[in-house]
Scaffold this motif. Structure first.
Motif, PDB file in Angstrom:
ATOM      1  N   SER A  12     -27.769  40.545 -32.198  1.00 24.37           N
ATOM      2  CA  SER A  12     -27.703  39.464 -33.171  1.00 24.37           C
ATOM      3  C   SER A  12     -26.407  39.589 -33.965  1.00 24.37           C
ATOM      4  O   SER A  12     -25.858  40.689 -34.115  1.00 24.37           O
TER       5      SER A  12
ATOM      6  N   GLU B 118     -29.857  42.580 -25.726  1.00 24.28           N
ATOM      7  CA  GLU B 118     -30.276  41.833 -26.908  1.00 24.28           C
ATOM      8  C   GLU B 118     -29.420  42.229 -28.108  1.00 24.28           C
ATOM      9  O   GLU B 118     -29.157  43.409 -28.347  1.00 24.28           O
TER      10      GLU B 118
ATOM     11  N   PHE C 265     -31.817  30.777 -33.798  1.00 28.10           N
ATOM     12  CA  PHE C 265     -31.346  30.983 -35.155  1.00 28.10           C
ATOM     13  C   PHE C 265     -32.433  31.708 -35.936  1.00 28.10           C
ATOM     14  O   PHE C 265     -33.586  31.275 -35.981  1.00 28.10           O
ATOM     15  N   GLY C 266     -32.058  32.832 -36.522  1.00 25.12           N
ATOM     16  CA  GLY C 266     -32.948  33.544 -37.406  1.00 25.12           C
ATOM     17  C   GLY C 266     -32.542  33.296 -38.840  1.00 25.12           C
ATOM     18  O   GLY C 266     -31.943  32.269 -39.162  1.00 25.12           O
TER      19      GLY C 266
ATOM     20  N   ARG D 215     -28.695  34.500 -39.174  1.00 23.52           N
ATOM     21  CA  ARG D 215     -28.181  35.216 -38.010  1.00 23.52           C
ATOM     22  C   ARG D 215     -28.416  34.378 -36.764  1.00 23.52           C
ATOM     23  O   ARG D 215     -29.280  33.497 -36.730  1.00 23.52           O
ATOM     24  N   ILE D 216     -27.649  34.687 -35.719  1.00 25.84           N
ATOM     25  CA  ILE D 216     -27.924  34.143 -34.397  1.00 25.84           C
ATOM     26  C   ILE D 216     -28.420  35.292 -33.539  1.00 25.84           C
ATOM     27  O   ILE D 216     -27.801  36.360 -33.486  1.00 25.84           O
ATOM     28  N   GLN D 217     -29.560  35.095 -32.910  1.00 23.50           N
ATOM     29  CA  GLN D 217     -30.175  36.127 -32.089  1.00 23.50           C
ATOM     30  C   GLN D 217     -29.974  35.771 -30.617  1.00 23.50           C
ATOM     31  O   GLN D 217     -30.266  34.651 -30.198  1.00 23.50           O
ATOM     32  N   ILE D 218     -29.487  36.729 -29.847  1.00 21.66           N
ATOM     33  CA  ILE D 218     -29.193  36.519 -28.430  1.00 21.66           C
ATOM     34  C   ILE D 218     -30.027  37.499 -27.620  1.00 21.66           C
ATOM     35  O   ILE D 218     -29.994  38.712 -27.860  1.00 21.66           O
TER      36      ILE D 218
ATOM     37  N   LEU E 177     -31.234  31.928 -26.933  1.00 21.58           N
ATOM     38  CA  LEU E 177     -30.628  31.950 -28.258  1.00 21.58           C
ATOM     39  C   LEU E 177     -31.646  31.447 -29.280  1.00 21.58           C
ATOM     40  O   LEU E 177     -32.472  30.582 -28.975  1.00 21.58           O
TER      41      LEU E 177
ATOM     42  N   TRP F 126     -21.105  39.382 -26.262  1.00 20.25           N
ATOM     43  CA  TRP F 126     -22.434  39.666 -25.711  1.00 20.25           C
ATOM     44  C   TRP F 126     -22.251  40.413 -24.402  1.00 20.25           C
ATOM     45  O   TRP F 126     -21.504  39.991 -23.525  1.00 20.25           O
TER      46      TRP F 126
ATOM     47  N   GLY G 115     -31.545  38.135 -28.191  1.00 20.46           N
ATOM     48  CA  GLY G 115     -32.191  37.012 -27.568  1.00 20.46           C
ATOM     49  C   GLY G 115     -33.664  37.169 -27.620  1.00 20.46           C
ATOM     50  O   GLY G 115     -34.312  38.144 -27.292  1.00 20.46           O
TER      51      GLY G 115
ATOM     52  N   PRO H 118     -37.458  33.191 -35.548  1.00 22.01           N
ATOM     53  CA  PRO H 118     -36.391  32.240 -35.279  1.00 22.01           C
ATOM     54  C   PRO H 118     -36.802  30.832 -35.687  1.00 22.01           C
ATOM     55  O   PRO H 118     -37.908  30.374 -35.394  1.00 22.01           O
TER      56      PRO H 118
END
Length: 296
Positions: free
Chosen positions: A266, A264, A203-204, A207-210, A201, A260, A52, A87
């Motif tokens: 991804s 942090e 979008f990279g 990837r999805i970054q949390i 959240l 999750w 994230g 992101p």
């Protein structure tokens, strides 16, 4: 009217009549007609289990390099690599996720489908249409139906205090529900939904970054691929036989990316699918509250 699939007949005000389909037969309460011997298709083996970073921006107005050559390249390449990794889209905390469970074989569903179309253009709503499969035996197999969508709805019902799945059903942020045939009822469902309070959240690059969060407990991370356009589907048989039904934001794919745990993390995203948008949901297990959501 709503179509109920459960062991009990559910009457929900202000609906004056309900149609209940039972394992043992078909009962139309508005006409007092019962036909025994109807066999429902089997559900998945385990109905109780569902199959994230902060916002960042970078503005590069101009880059003037007085010294060309090795020094300039040394500076520029790492910078461009860093910018590319930033992101692309960040989650909107004011978003409300509205899931519609519907079926082309349900004569009560077209008004709810129309209401989902009406709210799908709202910037504060992520509308998703899940086609269930348990009415396929009535004469028309839903062309968008998948068993994992049916299982998602079934998993919701205990926490939502429902006796069983029915169509149409709308669920807001995983925590409140309504039939969905009335637009004022749908608007109230959105207004009363618990706000998203989970991790950030973004979008990279593929990837999805949390982000990290103080929220305690694990959560499932779901990938959703859906068609943002309006689809028109001719239905030849069943309760809607002879009509053309309209749907929007029809879900084509639902996959669990992982878990999750509060830190942090991804996850890699599968390759994009032509014509489909991507959404990611962070949600408490077993049909719990949605904590965070994002769509591209």
């Amino acid at each position: 009217m709503k179509h109920v699939f459960s062991h009990e007949i559910v009457m929900t005000s202000p609906i004056r009549s309900a149609v209940a389909h039972r394992y043992s037969g078909l009962l139309h309460t508005d006409r007092s007609l019962r036909r025994d011997g109807v066999t429902m298709p089997p559900f998945p083996a385990n109905l109780n289990q569902p199959p994230g970073l902060p916002d960042a921006g970078f503005y590069l107005g101009s880059l003037t390099m007085k010294h060309r050559g090795r020094i300039g390249i040394f500076f520029l390449l790492p910078l461009l690599t860093w910018v590319a990794a930033m992101p692309a889209v960040a989650a909107d905390r004011s978003l409300t996720v509205v899931e519609l469970f519907t079926s082309q074989g349900c004569s009560s569903c077209p008004p709810a489908n129309a209401n989902l179309i009406k709210i799908s253009n709202r910037s504060d709503v992520l509308a998703l249409s899940f086609a269930v499969t348990y009415w396929d035996y009535l004469g028309w197999k839903d062309t968008n139906g998948r068993r994992e969508f049916t299982q998602r709805q079934v998993t919701y019902e205990p926490a939502l205090k429902q006796s069983g799945p029915y169509t149409p059903q709308m669920v807001a942020n995983g925590s409140t529900t309504a039939v969905g045939n009335s637009l004022p009822e749908v608007q109230a469902l959105i207004s009363d939904a618990a706000p998203l309070k989970g991790p950030a959240l973004a979008f990279g690059q593929d990837r999805i970054q949390i982000g990290a969060s103080a929220e305690a407990g694990d959560a499932d991370v779901w990938l959703v691929r859906y068609n943002p356009r309006i689809e028109a589907t001719p239905v030849a048989r069943g309760e809607n036989g002879g009509t053309t039904l309209q749907h929007t934001h029809v879900v084509r794919r639902l996959d669990k990316l992982g878990t999750w745990t509060g830190d942090e993390v991804s996850f890699p995203l599968p390759d994009p699918q032509a014509g489909l948008k991507t959404a990611v949901l962070v949600q408490r297990p077993n049909g719990g509250q949605i904590l965070s959501a994002i769509t591209d």
